[in-house]
Design a protein around this motif. Structure first.
Motif, PDB file in Angstrom:
ATOM      1  N   THR A   1     128.849   7.806 -76.662  1.00 57.14           N
ATOM      2  CA  THR A   1     128.727   6.977 -77.868  1.00 57.14           C
ATOM      3  C   THR A   1     129.041   7.787 -78.994  1.00 57.14           C
ATOM      4  N   LEU A   2     129.907   7.098 -80.063  1.00 54.92           N
ATOM      5  CA  LEU A   2     130.209   7.759 -81.192  1.00 54.92           C
ATOM      6  C   LEU A   2     129.113   7.624 -82.556  1.00 54.92           C
ATOM      7  N   VAL A   3     128.512   8.733 -82.884  1.00 54.21           N
ATOM      8  CA  VAL A   3     127.542   8.286 -83.799  1.00 54.21           C
ATOM      9  C   VAL A   3     127.961   9.270 -85.091  1.00 54.21           C
ATOM     10  N   GLU A   4     127.543   8.583 -86.159  1.00 50.75           N
ATOM     11  CA  GLU A   4     127.656   9.468 -87.444  1.00 50.75           C
ATOM     12  C   GLU A   4     126.371  10.041 -87.962  1.00 50.75           C
ATOM     13  N   LEU A   5     126.426  11.265 -88.318  1.00 49.75           N
ATOM     14  CA  LEU A   5     125.242  11.843 -89.093  1.00 49.75           C
ATOM     15  C   LEU A   5     125.168  11.311 -90.490  1.00 49.75           C
ATOM     16  N   ARG A   6     124.151  10.523 -90.758  1.00 53.28           N
ATOM     17  CA  ARG A   6     124.157   9.728 -91.768  1.00 53.28           C
ATOM     18  C   ARG A   6     123.970  10.468 -93.139  1.00 53.28           C
ATOM     19  N   PRO A   7     124.972  10.464 -94.122  1.00 47.61           N
ATOM     20  CA  PRO A   7     124.903  11.514 -95.255  1.00 47.61           C
ATOM     21  C   PRO A   7     123.782  11.077 -96.054  1.00 47.61           C
ATOM     22  N   ASP A   8     123.041   9.862 -96.278  1.00 43.52           N
ATOM     23  CA  ASP A   8     121.998   9.524 -96.832  1.00 43.52           C
ATOM     24  C   ASP A   8     120.772   9.789 -96.377  1.00 43.52           C
ATOM     25  N   SER A   9     120.652  10.273 -95.032  1.00 44.01           N
ATOM     26  CA  SER A   9     119.372  10.446 -94.700  1.00 44.01           C
ATOM     27  C   SER A   9     118.820  11.749 -94.928  1.00 44.01           C
ATOM     28  N   ALA A  10     117.408  11.665 -95.338  1.00 42.42           N
ATOM     29  CA  ALA A  10     116.809  12.801 -95.620  1.00 42.42           C
ATOM     30  C   ALA A  10     116.690  14.010 -94.455  1.00 42.42           C
ATOM     31  N   LEU A  11     117.067  13.541 -93.060  1.00 40.35           N
ATOM     32  CA  LEU A  11     117.028  14.249 -91.920  1.00 40.35           C
ATOM     33  C   LEU A  11     118.595  14.632 -91.702  1.00 40.35           C
ATOM     34  N   LEU A  12     119.239  14.583 -92.521  1.00 37.34           N
ATOM     35  CA  LEU A  12     120.604  15.128 -92.456  1.00 37.34           C
ATOM     36  C   LEU A  12     120.741  16.465 -92.062  1.00 37.34           C
ATOM     37  N   ARG A  13     120.192  17.414 -92.866  1.00 37.61           N
ATOM     38  CA  ARG A  13     120.264  18.615 -92.403  1.00 37.61           C
ATOM     39  C   ARG A  13     119.685  19.346 -91.184  1.00 37.61           C
ATOM     40  N   GLU A  14     118.821  18.573 -91.027  1.00 36.27           N
ATOM     41  CA  GLU A  14     118.234  18.893 -89.443  1.00 36.27           C
ATOM     42  C   GLU A  14     119.126  18.317 -88.413  1.00 36.27           C
ATOM     43  N   GLU A  15     119.493  17.271 -88.577  1.00 40.86           N
ATOM     44  CA  GLU A  15     120.461  16.813 -87.235  1.00 40.86           C
ATOM     45  C   GLU A  15     121.721  17.714 -87.333  1.00 40.86           C
TER      46      GLU A  15
ATOM     47  N   ALA B   1     128.966  18.607 -99.166  1.00 43.23           N
ATOM     48  CA  ALA B   1     130.307  17.870 -99.110  1.00 43.23           C
ATOM     49  C   ALA B   1     129.930  16.803 -98.495  1.00 43.23           C
ATOM     50  N   ALA B   2     129.118  16.479 -97.452  1.00 38.39           N
ATOM     51  CA  ALA B   2     128.756  14.971 -96.990  1.00 38.39           C
ATOM     52  C   ALA B   2     127.950  14.350 -97.838  1.00 38.39           C
ATOM     53  N   GLN B   3     126.971  14.773 -98.576  1.00 42.54           N
ATOM     54  CA  GLN B   3     126.171  13.951 -99.514  1.00 42.54           C
ATOM     55  C   GLN B   3     127.111  13.604-100.783  1.00 42.54           C
ATOM     56  N   ALA B   4     128.008  14.358-101.166  1.00 41.69           N
ATOM     57  CA  ALA B   4     128.772  13.993-102.260  1.00 41.69           C
ATOM     58  C   ALA B   4     129.874  12.975-101.916  1.00 41.69           C
ATOM     59  N   GLY B   5     129.706  12.582-100.716  1.00 38.29           N
ATOM     60  CA  GLY B   5     130.926  11.773-100.148  1.00 38.29           C
ATOM     61  C   GLY B   5     132.357  12.147-100.128  1.00 38.29           C
ATOM     62  N   GLN B   6     132.357  13.487 -99.915  1.00 37.06           N
ATOM     63  CA  GLN B   6     133.705  13.997 -99.426  1.00 37.06           C
ATOM     64  C   GLN B   6     134.015  14.258 -98.064  1.00 37.06           C
ATOM     65  N   LEU B   7     133.211  14.221 -97.342  1.00 37.92           N
ATOM     66  CA  LEU B   7     133.175  14.535 -95.840  1.00 37.92           C
ATOM     67  C   LEU B   7     132.276  13.620 -95.238  1.00 37.92           C
ATOM     68  N   ARG B   8     132.661  13.256 -93.983  1.00 30.96           N
ATOM     69  CA  ARG B   8     131.662  12.518 -93.182  1.00 30.96           C
ATOM     70  C   ARG B   8     131.835  13.211 -91.849  1.00 30.96           C
ATOM     71  N   LEU B   9     130.474  13.155 -91.192  1.00 31.00           N
ATOM     72  CA  LEU B   9     130.261  13.972 -89.800  1.00 31.00           C
ATOM     73  C   LEU B   9     130.150  13.054 -88.533  1.00 31.00           C
ATOM     74  N   PHE B  10     130.730  13.331 -87.506  1.00 26.92           N
ATOM     75  CA  PHE B  10     130.465  12.388 -86.293  1.00 26.92           C
ATOM     76  C   PHE B  10     130.352  13.230 -85.195  1.00 26.92           C
ATOM     77  N   SER B  11     129.740  12.602 -84.114  1.00 24.91           N
ATOM     78  CA  SER B  11     129.338  13.477 -82.807  1.00 24.91           C
ATOM     79  C   SER B  11     129.643  12.292 -81.599  1.00 24.91           C
ATOM     80  N   ILE B  12     130.179  13.057 -80.689  1.00 27.95           N
ATOM     81  CA  ILE B  12     130.424  11.898 -79.647  1.00 27.95           C
ATOM     82  C   ILE B  12     129.306  12.582 -78.303  1.00 27.95           C
ATOM     83  N   ARG B  13     128.547  11.777 -78.140  1.00 29.08           N
ATOM     84  CA  ARG B  13     127.215  12.023 -77.419  1.00 29.08           C
ATOM     85  C   ARG B  13     127.145  11.183 -76.124  1.00 29.08           C
ATOM     86  N   ASP B  14     126.468  12.023 -75.090  1.00 30.45           N
ATOM     87  CA  ASP B  14     126.471  11.359 -73.834  1.00 30.45           C
ATOM     88  C   ASP B  14     124.921  10.368 -73.919  1.00 30.45           C
ATOM     89  N   GLU B  15     124.810   9.826 -72.787  1.00 27.49           N
ATOM     90  CA  GLU B  15     123.603   8.850 -72.449  1.00 27.49           C
ATOM     91  C   GLU B  15     122.317   9.588 -72.876  1.00 27.49           C
TER      92      GLU B  15
END
Length: 706
Positions: free
Chosen positions: A199-213, A245-259
C-alpha cells in the motif's frame, strides 16, 4: 537521505580552470583540510551555471547557494568522479563539438613542452545522475545545520569535509537506529492507493504525529528521514529539515508498506505553487535503490501521484529504469515512441543495456555518446560492430570474431577492402539470394545451367549494341567538334553504385557551396582556389592551427578519424534537442568531410571510403528515405546553429534547397531517382583475384586502392 560515499584523497589545488585563479592565500586555519585536486574542466562555466540554476529552482538560502557555487563547484571541477578524461584534441572535440577554445588547442599542442606536466583535463556532465545525487546529499547536509555548531559558519567547511561530516553523522544515525525503537501510528498516515505488493501511504503533514512517524520510517528503513538532533523533542538535524519542509507545504513524504505495515520504499516529492508533485528521491533500505520486487510498486505510486520529473527522469528513477513517457510512467523497456526513446537514451545512455531489442538508431546514438557500453551489450548492426571495433581492442574480442590467424582482410565492397575483418564475421552476415537460388532440387540445377548459357548470349548482344551505340556517338561527336567541346555527361565521369550513394548524403553541404568535382571519380585533388578557401575551415573544425602542414594533418587523422568518426559532431544533447536530427546532420557532415579530406590528400582512399560506406550504412539503418533524412538533417542544422556552433559550409541549406534536392535527378546532383536504401553500403563479399588464395585478398594490392 541520499547514500554517502567516502570522498577520495586530494592534493593541494593548483588550477581549477583556465581563466579562473585559485585563492591568493589559503586560510591558515584550513591548512590541514582536504583540498581540491589540480584539474581542469573543459566545461567549468557550464557546471557553474547548472549549479546556480538548480539552486535557484530549489529556492536555497543565500548562504547555501554561495557555498554550492564556491565549494561544490570546486569539488566538481577538481575531485568529482566519474569524469571523462580528455587527453587529446580528438577527445576534446568529441565532448565539446564545434570550435575549441584557444587554451585547449595550446594545451594539447605537440609543441607545448609543458603539456605533460600540466594538470589533467576532464569533462564533467553537469546533469549526470551521480553529480545530482552528490549535490542533493550536500544540500541536505547544509540545510540541516540549524541548531548545530556550524549554523552561520558554512564557509568554514569545504566540500570534502562536508562529505566526511555527512558520513560520520550517518554512521552515528545507524548506531542510534540499532538502539532506538519507534512504533507506527495509523493516525499519522493517509491511504493513497494499493500497489502490487502493498500500500502507498502518505505521512500526513498536518498530523501532530508526523515527526514520530518519520522517526519510525527512518528506524525501519535505515536512512536519515526521521533522525532529529534532539531525539526527545524531535527537533533539529535531518529530521527537522524534512519535517519543517513538509509542514510548510514544500515537501510531501510517502511510504510503500506491506500488509504488516513494514516500509520498503520511501518517496519524497517536491511541490510547486500549483500543487504538482516533482520526484525528489526514491529510496530503499539503507539509501539503496529499491529491490527489484518493489519496482512495480514504485511505478504504481508514481502513476497514482501523477508525479513529474525533470527531463522525464529523476536520478533515483533512472537506477530503476522508470521514465515518464508522455503522460504516464513506465519502464524504459516498454516505451514504444521512437522519438522519445531516442531522446531518453541519447541523454542517458545508461538505459541502453535495459532495452530488449534496440533499433539501429539507438545503437548509433549510444556509440556516439558512450561507446564503452557496447562492450556490455554488442550491437546488432554489423556496420556499427565494425566501425566501433577499436573499443574491443584492449578487451574481449568483438562479436563474431574469427579465431586467431584469420585476421587478414578477406572481404570487400566494390573496391573498398574491409581491413581486419575476419572471414567468419563477414560470412555470418545475412544475404538475400536471387529468385533462381530459391528453387528446390533438380529445377534449381536446371535453371542455373540454363542461366549460364543464356547469359553468354545476353553478353554478346549487349556488346553488339554498345559497339553500335559508340559508333553512332563517335560520328555525332566528330560532327559537333567532339574533341573541342566534349559532351557534358561524358566530361565528368562520376562515381556509381554504393560510392555515389555514400557521397549523395553530403549533397546538402556540397550543393550549398557549389563544390565542383565532388562526385567525380577522376578527381584526385581539389584545385588551388578551392583548397585556399576550404582548408582553413576544415583545420578550424579539427581544432588544428592554420599553420599545420598537410603531413601533420594526415598523421592526426590517421590516428583518430577512422576510430572515432561515428562520435563526431554529437556532443551531449540539450534537453529539448532531437537526437535523430542531430545524428542526421552529423551523417551529412561526416560524408562531406571524408570526401574533402580525401581530395585534400589528408586521408588515403581505403580509410576514407571505409568511413564513407559505413556512414552510408548508418543512414540506411536510421532513416526511411531521402525526404526523411533531408528533413532530419535540416532540423539538425537548426539545432546546430541555435547551440551557438558555426556552420559556414552549410549556410545555403534551407527548406528551398531541400525541395530542390528532392526534385532534381542525380545527374544534377539531386536525390530524385536514387533508390533508398538501394544496395547495402556495408556488404562485404569474398575477394577472388589472380595470384591470391580463394577468399583472400592482399591489402597492399594497388588495384584495391582506387
Amino acid at each position: 537521505m541520499p547514500f554517502a560515499r567516502r570522498p577520495r584523497a586530494a592534493r593541494p589545488v593548483a588550477i581549477l580552470e583556465v581563466g579562473m585563479s585559485a585563492p591568493a592565500s589559503p586560510d591558515p586555519a584550513s591548512a590541514n583540510r582536504p583540498a581540491y585536486a589540480p584539474r581542469n574542466a573543459l566545461n567549468a562555466g557550464e557546471i557553474r551555471r547548472a549549479i546556480q540554476a538548480r539552486s535557484a529552482a530549489r529556492g536555497d538560502a543565500a548562504d547555501v547557494r554561495a557555498w554550492l557555487l564556491n565549494h561544490f563547484y570546486r569539488h566538481a571541477v577538481g575531485n568529482f568522479e566519474p569524469a571523462t578524461p580528455v587527453r587529446s584534441l580528438a577527445d576534446a572535440r568529441a565532448v565539446l563539438g564545434g570550435a575549441l577554445p584557444a587554451w585547449v588547442k595550446a594545451r594539447f599542442s605537440a609543441a607545448d613542452s609543458r603539456a605533460s606536466k600540466a594538470a589533467p583535463v576532464v569533462w564533467v556532465d553537469p546533469s549526470s545522475a551521480p553529480l545530482l545525487a552528490l549535490e542533493a546529499r550536500l544540500v541536505e547536509f547544509l540545510t540541516s545545520r540549524d541548531g548545530t555548531a556550524l549554523q552561520g559558519k558554512l564557509e568554514r567547511v569545504n566540500c570534502p569535509q562536508a562529505l566526511a561530516l555527512w558520513e560520520r553523522e550517518h554512521a552515528r544515525i545507524a548506531e542510534r537506529i540499532q538502539r532506538g525503537w519507534r512504533q507506527s501510528n495509523p493516525q499519522a498516515l493517509r491511504h493513497v492507493c494499493a500497489t502490487p505488493h502493498g500500500t502507498l501511504v502518505e505521512l500526513r503533514p498536518d498530523s501532530a504525529l508526523l515527526r514520530e512517524e518519520m522517526a519510525y520510517e527512518s528506524y525501519r528503513m535505515g536512512h536519515c528521514l526521521g533522525q532529529f538532533a534532539n531525539r526527545k523533542a524531535l527537533t533539529g538535524g535531518y529530521g527537522g529539515r524534512y519535517a519543517d519542509a513538509a509542514q510548510a507545504g514544500q515537501l510531501r513524504l510517502f511510504s510503500i508498506r506491506d500488509e504488516r505495515g513494514e516500509p520498503h520504499v520511501t518517496l519524497s516529492m517536491l511541490t510547486d505553487g500549483a500543487g504538482r508533485l516533482m520526484v525528489e528521491q526514491v529510496k530503499g533500505k539503507q539509501n539503496r535503490p529499491p529491490v527489484q520486487r518493489y519496482v512495480e510498486d514504485v511505478l504504481a505510486a508514481l502513476t497514482a501521484l501523477d508525479a513529474a520529473a525533470d527531463d522525464d527522469l529523476a536520478p533515483d528513477c533512472l537506477a530503476l529504469g522508470l521514465v515518464r513517457a508522455g503522460e504516464r510512467w513506465q519502464p524504459i523497456e516498454s516505451v514504444t515512441d521512437a522519438a522519445l526513446l531516442a531522446r531518453l537514451v541519447s541523454r542517458h545512455p545508461g538505459l541502453y543495456p535495459r532495452l530488449a531489442d534496440p533499433a539501429p538508431l539507438i545503437e548509433w546514438l549510444v556509440a556516439a555518446r558512450e561507446p564503452g557500453l557496447l562492450r556490455e551489450r554488442p550491437p546488432k548492426s554489423p556496420a556499427l560492430r565494425y566501425a566501433a571495433r577499436e573499443i574491443w581492442r584492449d578487451g574481449a574480442a568483438p562479436p563474431a570474431a574469427a579465431a586467431a590467424g584469420q585476421a587478414l582482410p578477406a572481404a570487400m565492397t566494390e573496391d573498398v577492402v574491409w581491413e581486419g575483418m575476419p572471414e567468419a564475421q563477414w560470412r555470418a552476415l545475412p544475404r538475400a539470394p536471387g529468385w533462381l537460388w530459391k528453387m528446390p532440387g533438380q529445377i534449381a540445377r536446371a535453371a542455373r545451367a540454363a542461366w549460364r548459357w543464356l547469359r553468354v548470349a545476353i553478353v554478346i548482344l549487349l556488346l553488339y549494341w554498345l559497339l553500335g551505340f559508340w559508333l553512332l556517338l563517335f560520328g555525332v561527336g566528330l560532327y559537333s567538334g567532339f574533341k573541342k567541346k566534349p559532351f557534358p555527361f561524358l566530361a565528368r565521369p562520376r562515381h556509381e553504385g554504393r560510392k555515389l550513394w555514400a557521397l549523395a548524403l553530403a549533397a546538402p553541404m556540397a550543393g550549398a557551396i557549389g563544390q565542383h568535382g565532388f562526385y567525380d571519380r577522376k578527381a584526385a585533388r581539389v584545385d588551388a582556389d578551392w583548397r585556399q578557401n576550404i582548408r582553413p575551415q576544415f583545420l578550424h573544425q579539427l581544432g588544428l592551427p592554420a599553420s599545420a602542414d598537410d603531413a601533420a594533418v594526415a598523421r592526426f587523422l590517421r590516428e583518430s578519424f577512422e576510430q572515432q568518426w561515428y562520435r563526431a559532431d554529437m556532443p551531449a544533447p540539450d534537453r529539448d534537442a532531437d537526437p535523430r536530427a542531430a545524428l542526421a546532420f552529423a551523417t551529412a557532415r561526416a560524408a562531406f568531410f571524408a570526401r574533402n579530406a580525401l581530395l585534400l590528400g589528408w586521408l588515403a582512399p581505403p580509410p576514407a571510403w571505409r568511413v564513407l560506406l559505413l556512414n552510408a550504412q548508418r543512414a540506411q539503418e536510421c532513416w526511411a528515405g531521402w525526404e526523411d533524412f533531408g528533413r532530419a538533417c535540416l532540423a539538425g542544422r537548426r539545432q546546430w546553429i541555435l547551440a551557438g556552433r558555426a556552420d559556414p559550409m552549410g549556410a545555403g541549406f534551407d527548406e528551398a534547397a531541400l525541395t530542390r534536392l528532392l526534385q532534381q535527378r542525380q545527374r544534377k546532383h539531386g536525390w530524385k531517382g536514387l533508390p533508398w536504401p538501394g544496395q547495402a553500403a556495408f556488404d562485404p563479399v569474398a575477394v577472388k583475384r589472380r595470384g591470391a588464395a580463394a577468399g583472400r585478398v592482399d591489402a597492399s594490392d594497388p588495384q584495391l586502392h582506387l
